[in-house]
Scaffold this active site. Structure first.
Site, PDB file in Angstrom:
ATOM      1  N   TYR A 142      41.449  11.683  71.767  1.00  0.00           N
ATOM      2  CA  TYR A 142      40.789  11.354  70.510  1.00  0.00           C
ATOM      3  C   TYR A 142      39.300  11.677  70.563  1.00  0.00           C
ATOM      4  CZ  TYR A 142      44.528   8.758  68.121  1.00  0.00           C
ATOM      5  OH  TYR A 142      45.665   8.397  67.455  1.00  0.00           O
ATOM      6  N   LYS A 189      51.950   9.708  82.079  1.00  0.00           N
ATOM      7  CA  LYS A 189      52.732  10.933  82.232  1.00  0.00           C
ATOM      8  C   LYS A 189      52.237  11.576  83.526  1.00  0.00           C
ATOM      9  CE  LYS A 189      55.663  14.065  80.734  1.00  0.00           C
ATOM     10  NZ  LYS A 189      57.126  13.820  80.638  1.00  0.00           N
ATOM     11  N   ASP A 221      57.632   9.256  78.066  1.00  0.00           N
ATOM     12  CA  ASP A 221      58.868   9.674  77.377  1.00  0.00           C
ATOM     13  C   ASP A 221      59.966   8.629  77.614  1.00  0.00           C
ATOM     14  OD1 ASP A 221      58.720  10.479  80.039  1.00  0.00           O
ATOM     15  OD2 ASP A 221      59.698  12.413  79.739  1.00  0.00           O
ATOM     16  N   ASP A 245      48.924   5.074  70.536  1.00  0.00           N
ATOM     17  CA  ASP A 245      49.041   5.271  69.091  1.00  0.00           C
ATOM     18  C   ASP A 245      50.505   5.459  68.725  1.00  0.00           C
ATOM     19  OD1 ASP A 245      48.232   5.831  66.405  1.00  0.00           O
ATOM     20  OD2 ASP A 245      48.587   7.947  66.828  1.00  0.00           O
ATOM     21  N   ASP A 249      53.419   2.521  66.904  1.00  0.00           N
ATOM     22  CA  ASP A 249      54.152   2.730  65.644  1.00  0.00           C
ATOM     23  C   ASP A 249      55.639   2.524  65.893  1.00  0.00           C
ATOM     24  OD1 ASP A 249      51.889   3.497  64.093  1.00  0.00           O
ATOM     25  OD2 ASP A 249      53.116   4.980  63.020  1.00  0.00           O
TER      26      ASP A 249
HETATM   27  C1  IPM Z   1      45.946   3.637  64.235  1.00  0.00           C
HETATM   28  C2  IPM Z   1      45.814   4.790  63.283  1.00  0.00           C
HETATM   29  C3  IPM Z   1      44.554   5.574  63.630  1.00  0.00           C
HETATM   30  C4  IPM Z   1      44.708   6.109  65.051  1.00  0.00           C
HETATM   31  C5  IPM Z   1      44.198   6.700  62.649  1.00  0.00           C
HETATM   32  C6  IPM Z   1      44.114   6.207  61.222  1.00  0.00           C
HETATM   33  C7  IPM Z   1      42.937   7.404  63.050  1.00  0.00           C
HETATM   34  O1  IPM Z   1      46.942   5.599  63.292  1.00  0.00           O
HETATM   35  O2  IPM Z   1      45.069   2.762  64.234  1.00  0.00           O
HETATM   36  O3  IPM Z   1      46.912   3.596  64.996  1.00  0.00           O
HETATM   37  O4  IPM Z   1      45.304   7.165  65.238  1.00  0.00           O
HETATM   38  O5  IPM Z   1      44.241   5.442  65.959  1.00  0.00           O
HETATM   39 MN    MN Z   2      48.473   4.911  64.639  1.00  0.00          MN
END
Ligand code: IPM
Ligand code: MN
Length: 352
Positions: A142, A189, A221, A245, A249
């Site tokens: 990032y 990894k 993975d 990240d 999710d």
């Molecule tokens: C999160 C989001 C952010 C990230 C984006 C919006 C930049 O997806 O907080 O997980 O990738 O960190």
């Molecule tokens: Mn995210």
């Protein structure tokens, strides 16, 4: 306690869900005898529209002068399909993380008994799952050097981690595991990436200082598979920025809705509390988005930001009650009555 809180609603559904969290914070203050003073700051697409900068200096000053930041979401579809855009709303979030030194993102994955059936996973896999993802937030790809060469036809993002960055996040993760069930999973990894090998080396060096913690190492993975195959395996999972990240999710759907998961970002200056979901532009202004993730982020603010555990618990109890009684937004209504964002916020605040 007198609390100075920076409100950063951001874009899309951000303002709607943050307003509900504010109602809840006010209710807690009323009940427990605290005061909260709010200052609003612009970050994201709204800040670009207002002044051409996704994280204006003025917003940074407000955050630095506050005791906590309550964040909504950033992002706007008008930037999503324009890879040439010079400024992007997401830069605002990355800048606030970097400039506040928010190196640790703590994302608890809890399950709600009454919602176990909403999960895409089998109930017996989900019921009782309870773990925390700790994502490094200010390093890795990032923030590493990025760019284009060959007349724009080759692109690169560099994954860089220093010992200091790795040690401080691992220390936090070891300590976290010590306060929970004593099980830490380091996700990397290391079979391919040099940064991962340094992570693993440092984690192994630190292990003897935490004799009560059981540590295991898992490739990312494999971790992405184990998270949905057997989520109850995990207690504390720690990983680098990009892996974190993606995995969080994935982990968010274990509970049944992304609209339920809160997070705390802590580091060198003011801590920040935000839902893990995005700006959900399709729902913006419709009063249908689930405010629970932001309300639970406010609970984390009391607990992690101010050390006020009873106050956090009061919010959690009210949220559990709302879900158990079906006072939920359409993502969780499942054919039953769907309440609006503000109705859910009012109900939870009222309960407190
Ligand atoms: C999160 C989001 C952010 C990230 C984006 C919006 C930049 O997806 O907080 O997980 O990738 O960190
Ligand atoms: Mn995210």
């Amino acid at each position: 306690m007198d609390m100075k809180i920076a409100l950063v609603p951001g874009d899309g559904i951000g303002p709607e869900v943050v307003s509900q969290a504010v109602k809840v914070v006010d209710a807690v203050c009323g009940t427990f005898g605290h005061t909260a003073a709010y200052t609003e700051a612009l970050v994201g697409a709204c800040a670009i529209d207002a002044c051409g900068d996704a994280y204006p200096e003025e917003s940074h000053r407000i955050c630095m002068e506050s005791d906590a930041v309550l964040f909504g979401a950033v992002g706007d579809p008008k930037y999503d399909n324009d890879p040439t855009a010079k400024v992007r709303p997401e830069q605002g979030l990355l800048a606030i993380r970097k400039r506040l030194g928010l190196y640790a993102n703590i994302r608890p994955v809890e399950t709600f008994k009454s919602l176990a059936e909403k999960s895409p996973l089998k109930t017996e896999l989900v019921d009782g799952a309870d773990f925390v993802c700790i994502r490094e937030l200010t390093g890795g790809m990032y923030f590493g050097e990025k760019g284009r060469r060959d007349n724009g036809n080759t692109a690169y993002d560099t994954n860089v981690y220093s010992r200091l960055e790795i040690e401080r996040i691992l220390k936090l993760a070891f300590e976290f595991a010590g306060r929970r069930r004593g099980h830490l999973t380091v996700v990397d990894k290391a079979n391919v990436l040099e940064t991962s090998r340094l992570w693993r080396q440092i984690a192994q060096e630190m292990e003897p200082s935490y004799p009560d913690i059981k540590v295991d190492y898992m490739y990312v993975d494999n971790a992405s598979m184990q998270l949905i195959r057997y989520p109850k395996f995990f207690d504390v999972l720690v990983t680098e920025n990009t892996f974190g990240d993606i995995l969080t999710d994935e982990a968010s759907c274990i509970s049944g809705s992304m609209g339920l998961l809160a997070s705390a970002s802590i580091g060198m200056h003011t801590s920040l509390f935000e839902p893990i979901h995005g700006s959900y532009p399709q729902a913006a202004g419709k009063n249908i988005a689930n405010p629970v993730a932001t309300i639970l982020s406010a609970a984390m603010m009391f607990e992690y930001g101010f050390g006020l555990m009873e106050e956090g618990k009061a919010i959690r109890t009210a949220v559990n009650e709302s879900i158990a009684r079906g006072i939920v937004t359409e993502d969780l209504a499942d054919g039953g009555k769907a309440y609006s964002t503000s109705e859910v916020g009012d109900w939870i605040a009222g309960q407190i």
